[in-house]
Enzyme design. Sequence first.
Site, PDB file in Angstrom:
ATOM      1  N   TRP A 148       0.823  -1.229   0.000  1.00 57.55           N
ATOM      2  CA  TRP A 148       0.000   0.000   0.000  1.00 57.55           C
ATOM      3  C   TRP A 148       0.846   1.263   0.000  1.00 57.55           C
ATOM      4  O   TRP A 148       0.330   2.343  -0.214  1.00 57.55           O
ATOM      5  CB  TRP A 148      -0.915   0.013   1.236  1.00 57.55           C
ATOM      6  CG  TRP A 148      -0.179  -0.348   2.514  1.00 57.55           C
ATOM      7  CD1 TRP A 148      -0.158  -1.568   3.114  1.00 57.55           C
ATOM      8  CD2 TRP A 148       0.668   0.497   3.306  1.00 57.55           C
ATOM      9  NE1 TRP A 148       0.647  -1.551   4.234  1.00 57.55           N
ATOM     10  CE2 TRP A 148       1.164  -0.273   4.374  1.00 57.55           C
ATOM     11  CE3 TRP A 148       1.051   1.836   3.231  1.00 57.55           C
ATOM     12  CZ2 TRP A 148       2.027   0.232   5.345  1.00 57.55           C
ATOM     13  CZ3 TRP A 148       1.913   2.355   4.192  1.00 57.55           C
ATOM     14  CH2 TRP A 148       2.392   1.545   5.235  1.00 57.55           C
ATOM     15  N   ASN A 149       2.149   1.163   0.279  1.00 54.57           N
ATOM     16  CA  ASN A 149       2.888   2.407   0.553  1.00 54.57           C
ATOM     17  C   ASN A 149       3.197   3.225  -0.704  1.00 54.57           C
ATOM     18  O   ASN A 149       3.217   4.440  -0.671  1.00 54.57           O
ATOM     19  CB  ASN A 149       4.140   2.133   1.389  1.00 54.57           C
ATOM     20  CG  ASN A 149       5.170   1.322   0.659  1.00 54.57           C
ATOM     21  OD1 ASN A 149       4.831   0.514  -0.210  1.00 54.57           O
ATOM     22  ND2 ASN A 149       6.421   1.513   0.988  1.00 54.57           N
ATOM     23  N   CYS A 170      10.113   1.868   1.810  1.00 57.07           N
ATOM     24  CA  CYS A 170      11.097   0.809   2.023  1.00 57.07           C
ATOM     25  C   CYS A 170      12.502   1.401   2.061  1.00 57.07           C
ATOM     26  O   CYS A 170      13.399   0.854   2.680  1.00 57.07           O
ATOM     27  CB  CYS A 170      10.984  -0.256   0.943  1.00 57.07           C
ATOM     28  SG  CYS A 170      11.110   0.413  -0.728  1.00 57.07           S
ATOM     29  N   LYS A 174      -2.606  -8.096  -7.889  1.00 53.10           N
ATOM     30  CA  LYS A 174      -3.389  -7.988  -6.653  1.00 53.10           C
ATOM     31  C   LYS A 174      -2.844  -6.809  -5.862  1.00 53.10           C
ATOM     32  O   LYS A 174      -1.788  -6.886  -5.257  1.00 53.10           O
ATOM     33  CB  LYS A 174      -3.312  -9.253  -5.791  1.00 53.10           C
ATOM     34  CG  LYS A 174      -4.413  -9.199  -4.724  1.00 53.10           C
ATOM     35  CD  LYS A 174      -4.106  -9.920  -3.457  1.00 53.10           C
ATOM     36  CE  LYS A 174      -3.255  -9.194  -2.469  1.00 53.10           C
ATOM     37  NZ  LYS A 174      -3.875  -8.000  -1.830  1.00 53.10           N
ATOM     38  N   PRO A 175      -3.560  -5.680  -5.891  1.00 54.12           N
ATOM     39  CA  PRO A 175      -3.097  -4.544  -5.097  1.00 54.12           C
ATOM     40  C   PRO A 175      -3.322  -4.815  -3.617  1.00 54.12           C
ATOM     41  O   PRO A 175      -4.050  -5.742  -3.258  1.00 54.12           O
ATOM     42  CB  PRO A 175      -3.981  -3.386  -5.582  1.00 54.12           C
ATOM     43  CG  PRO A 175      -5.170  -4.003  -6.220  1.00 54.12           C
ATOM     44  CD  PRO A 175      -4.827  -5.424  -6.593  1.00 54.12           C
ATOM     45  N   GLY A 214       6.489  -6.455  -0.444  1.00 48.11           N
ATOM     46  CA  GLY A 214       5.804  -6.401   0.851  1.00 48.11           C
ATOM     47  C   GLY A 214       6.775  -6.656   1.986  1.00 48.11           C
ATOM     48  O   GLY A 214       7.994  -6.494   1.837  1.00 48.11           O
ATOM     49  N   GLU A 234      12.577  -3.048  11.016  1.00 50.56           N
ATOM     50  CA  GLU A 234      12.035  -1.978  10.178  1.00 50.56           C
ATOM     51  C   GLU A 234      11.009  -1.205  11.014  1.00 50.56           C
ATOM     52  O   GLU A 234      10.143  -1.810  11.657  1.00 50.56           O
ATOM     53  CB  GLU A 234      11.361  -2.595   8.946  1.00 50.56           C
ATOM     54  CG  GLU A 234      10.953  -1.556   7.934  1.00 50.56           C
ATOM     55  CD  GLU A 234      10.332  -2.179   6.676  1.00 50.56           C
ATOM     56  OE1 GLU A 234       9.489  -3.075   6.823  1.00 50.56           O
ATOM     57  OE2 GLU A 234      10.706  -1.760   5.566  1.00 50.56           O
ATOM     58  N   GLU A 257      10.652  -8.171  -3.255  1.00 46.73           N
ATOM     59  CA  GLU A 257      11.098  -6.828  -2.853  1.00 46.73           C
ATOM     60  C   GLU A 257      10.580  -6.610  -1.440  1.00 46.73           C
ATOM     61  O   GLU A 257       9.387  -6.359  -1.250  1.00 46.73           O
ATOM     62  CB  GLU A 257      10.526  -5.763  -3.804  1.00 46.73           C
ATOM     63  CG  GLU A 257      11.046  -5.820  -5.224  1.00 46.73           C
ATOM     64  CD  GLU A 257      12.456  -5.260  -5.363  1.00 46.73           C
ATOM     65  OE1 GLU A 257      13.108  -4.987  -4.329  1.00 46.73           O
ATOM     66  OE2 GLU A 257      12.902  -5.116  -6.510  1.00 46.73           O
TER      67      GLU A 257
HETATM   68  P1  NAD Z   1       2.455  -6.982   3.501  1.00 46.57           P
HETATM   69  O1  NAD Z   1       3.500  -8.019   3.457  1.00 46.57           O
HETATM   70  O2  NAD Z   1       1.562  -6.944   4.671  1.00 46.57           O
HETATM   71  O3  NAD Z   1       1.492  -7.088   2.225  1.00 46.57           O
HETATM   72  C1  NAD Z   1       1.993  -6.990   0.916  1.00 46.57           C
HETATM   73  C2  NAD Z   1       1.000  -7.631  -0.037  1.00 46.57           C
HETATM   74  O4  NAD Z   1       0.979  -9.034   0.200  1.00 46.57           O
HETATM   75  C3  NAD Z   1      -0.425  -7.144   0.132  1.00 46.57           C
HETATM   76  O5  NAD Z   1      -1.029  -7.017  -1.134  1.00 46.57           O
HETATM   77  C4  NAD Z   1      -1.063  -8.269   0.923  1.00 46.57           C
HETATM   78  O6  NAD Z   1      -2.474  -8.359   0.741  1.00 46.57           O
HETATM   79  C5  NAD Z   1      -0.368  -9.477   0.352  1.00 46.57           C
HETATM   80  N1  NAD Z   1      -0.354 -10.666   1.204  1.00 46.57           N
HETATM   81  C6  NAD Z   1      -0.513 -10.766   2.534  1.00 46.57           C
HETATM   82  N2  NAD Z   1      -0.414 -12.043   2.931  1.00 46.57           N
HETATM   83  C7  NAD Z   1      -0.164 -12.786   1.826  1.00 46.57           C
HETATM   84  C8  NAD Z   1       0.063 -14.168   1.578  1.00 46.57           C
HETATM   85  N3  NAD Z   1       0.061 -15.065   2.564  1.00 46.57           N
HETATM   86  N4  NAD Z   1       0.307 -14.575   0.322  1.00 46.57           N
HETATM   87  C9  NAD Z   1       0.359 -13.675  -0.688  1.00 46.57           C
HETATM   88  N5  NAD Z   1       0.133 -12.360  -0.524  1.00 46.57           N
HETATM   89  C10 NAD Z   1      -0.120 -11.903   0.725  1.00 46.57           C
HETATM   90  O7  NAD Z   1       3.202  -5.598   3.306  1.00 46.57           O
HETATM   91  P2  NAD Z   1       2.584  -4.142   3.352  1.00 46.57           P
HETATM   92  O8  NAD Z   1       2.290  -3.795   4.770  1.00 46.57           O
HETATM   93  O9  NAD Z   1       1.514  -4.017   2.343  1.00 46.57           O
HETATM   94  O10 NAD Z   1       3.821  -3.272   2.826  1.00 46.57           O
HETATM   95  C11 NAD Z   1       4.821  -2.780   3.656  1.00 46.57           C
HETATM   96  C12 NAD Z   1       6.084  -3.604   3.508  1.00 46.57           C
HETATM   97  O11 NAD Z   1       6.478  -3.650   2.147  1.00 46.57           O
HETATM   98  C13 NAD Z   1       7.256  -3.007   4.257  1.00 46.57           C
HETATM   99  O12 NAD Z   1       7.972  -4.026   4.892  1.00 46.57           O
HETATM  100  C14 NAD Z   1       8.098  -2.393   3.147  1.00 46.57           C
HETATM  101  O13 NAD Z   1       9.468  -2.265   3.441  1.00 46.57           O
HETATM  102  C15 NAD Z   1       7.864  -3.348   2.028  1.00 46.57           C
HETATM  103  N6  NAD Z   1       8.137  -2.700   0.757  1.00 46.57           N
HETATM  104  C16 NAD Z   1       9.255  -3.061   0.082  1.00 46.57           C
HETATM  105  C17 NAD Z   1       9.567  -2.421  -1.109  1.00 46.57           C
HETATM  106  C18 NAD Z   1      10.792  -2.798  -1.902  1.00 46.57           C
HETATM  107  O14 NAD Z   1      10.853  -2.408  -3.061  1.00 46.57           O
HETATM  108  N7  NAD Z   1      11.742  -3.515  -1.361  1.00 46.57           N
HETATM  109  C19 NAD Z   1       8.744  -1.421  -1.588  1.00 46.57           C
HETATM  110  C20 NAD Z   1       7.612  -1.081  -0.862  1.00 46.57           C
HETATM  111  C21 NAD Z   1       7.310  -1.719   0.319  1.00 46.57           C
END
Ligand code: NAD
Length: 506
Positions: free
Chosen positions: A124-125, A255, A148-149, A199, A353, A221
Amino acid sequence: MLAQIPVTSEADLHAAVARARTAQPTWAATPVVHRCGVLREFGRILHQRRQEVAECITREAGKPNVEALITEALVALDAARFCANNAVAFLHPQRVPHGNPMMKVKRGQLLREPHGVIGIIAPWNYPFSIPATESLAALVTGNAVVLKPSEFTTLVGLKLAELLHAAGVPRDVFQVVTGAGETGAALLASNIDKLIFTGSVGTGRRVAEAAGKRLLPVVLELGGKDAMLVLEDASVEVASSAAVWGAFVNCGQACLSVERCYVHRSLYEKFVLACVEKTKRLRVGNGMDQNIEIGPMIHARQLANVASQVEEAVAAGATVLTGGHALAELGPNFYAPTVITGVDHSMRIMRDETFGPVLAIMPFDSSAHDDAAVALINDSDFGLAASLWTANRARGEALARRIRSGTVMVNDAITCFGISEAPHGGVGQSGIGRTHGFQGLEEMVRLKYLDTDYTGGMAKVWWYGYSPAFARQMDGFMDFLFARNLLQRLAGGMRSAAAFVRKGRV
Ligand code: NAD
């Protein structure tokens, strides 16, 4: 409430992937210049409708409108430019010259072919720029995409689909499925050919385990704990502004956020004062107001995590110089931009983090070859990016080579994400693989080595009929190859020496 969006059922998700699979070969068969044209049209539409896109992002994710414009719409616009300008050359078959004389009768080529259906799971970020950059790279290389957003920013994902379809991407070639973790897990289990996941580390690990079971290729990522190192010759004025922006942009939910700031002791006091003063001046509020610099956090759970890290650090001896509390009067998810000192690596705030508006600053002392500073930066499970601040570019670049991370910036932070040519990705817990740049395009294709033999009418000498004489011939051939390699190296060495002499260096 902004909208009510139905969750895609498992059956509908599988149907979407099946439609993508059916549509993909036709998309892949369109000339690449056509696909580049579609991306250029996407860029034109995005440019025209950028304010509508930015408002959609701010409404759903809370970030200031100008950040939605420059860190989301602009990043996607430039990614479209990069993909459209480079895809033709990138997908052109690449010659693979052969060095072995026995293989000179063949022509080697490297073909880059689409995987097929790429699943993208987004956070979401940066709800627009992340899936957009990944989708554009996947589409231009001939893949179909099922996105899947995040469940927190679904409308932004749907807006991306609207723009891509308006630009000419067929509906079945780019589809969005909606829902939370279960939908992500269902996409992962579906008939996709590759998954690009962005994520948290926890979810990334679960994704990697599930993908490993079925040998599905994935790009991960994940999170970061990016360090900023301010050397004794840096400008306090510039570096403190960078630290404040780097720690608080998108309310610290990036991130690539500056999460650990190490400052040479000779600058430390002045630097901390400057950061506190600049932090206190930040305007926090509703991101739709163009004067606002910091919006709310995404949800209460994220805020609670930040608050608990700050509280734990304070209990262990850290000092909050400004902030350190929620701003309930502004709304449910506001947290005051916080500067905290007296921190060390035993605290979660310097190891996990934080993903919130917290700037943690720690002094460091001079050491031989800057070993102590490098050790501090490398003392992390993460390795997404780091930034070094110095008036001496050569020293900065030399130090950068010793830092374990996917990106190191000298005299800037975070903006690497907006450089479409720069690969983005990390080491360690920060993930596997790359997005952006040519390396990001490379993740979207399968390499195929194509070998064509010019002597198709002749049988090869090694196709059986082995004998002592044949073994001696092959043995002799190996002697010949070995001697030839030696001679080639010798000739190469002599040519370099001659060039050296010609340039008058001796
Ligand atoms: P999250 O891991 O909670 O969710 C990310 C996505 O995964 C969402 O769409 C979520 O619905 C989905 N998801 C959740 N459980 C799942 C499962 N079991 N199987 C498949 N998909 C699943 O992360 P978030 O809170 O949305 O994002 C924040 C995190 O993302 C932070 O840790 C941030 O550092 C990281 N991030 C990394 C980058 C990068 O480029 N390295 C960029 C942006 C954000």
